[in-house]
Design a protein around this motif. Structure first.
Motif: not given
Length: 144
Positions: A24-30
């Motif tokens: 949902e945050t679309r955070n692409e950090a692993p």
């Protein structure tokens, strides 16, 4: 339901919450990046091998991750003063700010899923969070 089953449900739900929040945050950090920064914030500077063990990744995997985090300015690497063959890793101020920002993103992303809870349910979640935080910190300290 047994106590063991309740604990299993908590673990599974925690993993699901993490996945949902990441989507949902679309955070692409692993996830390993945030886990590593969280460990460094809690534990302070650690040798690379200790950090790998705490994060449950291989040492070569942690070396790659720390290299990426270092290049992004999120961690520092220094030679261990007691053993020049070892590297000590610590979170930078920028790394801790990034972690804090990610935690705000997570809670903001998850808040709508819990918006309809009444005061009693919130109190139950708050109490559970306190118990889990206490028990997990006790476990981590005992494993050292």
């Amino acid at each position: 339901m047994s106590k063991a089953e309740d604990l299993e449900r908590i673990v599974v739900a925690a993993h699901a919450l993490t996945r949902i929040a990441a989507i949902e945050t679309r955070n692409e950090a692993p996830a390993a990046q945030w886990r590593t920064l969280s460990i460094l914030r809690t534990e302070g500077p650690l040798r690379l091998g200790e950090l790998a063990r705490e994060s449950r990744v291989t040492q070569p995997g942690m070396t790659r991750l720390v290299t990426q985090l270092h290049e992004a300015g999120l961690v520092e690497r220094v030679e261990d003063p007691s053993d020049s063959r070892a590297t000590v890793v610590s979170a930078t101020a920028a790394g801790l700010r990034a972690l804090d920002a990610w935690l705000v993103q997570l809670s903001s992303a998850l808040a709508p899923r819990f918006a309809d809870l009444d005061d009693d349910d919130w109190a139950a979640l708050s109490r559970a969070a306190t118990i889990l935080a206490t028990r997990t910190s006790m476990t981590m300290e005992a494993s050292r």
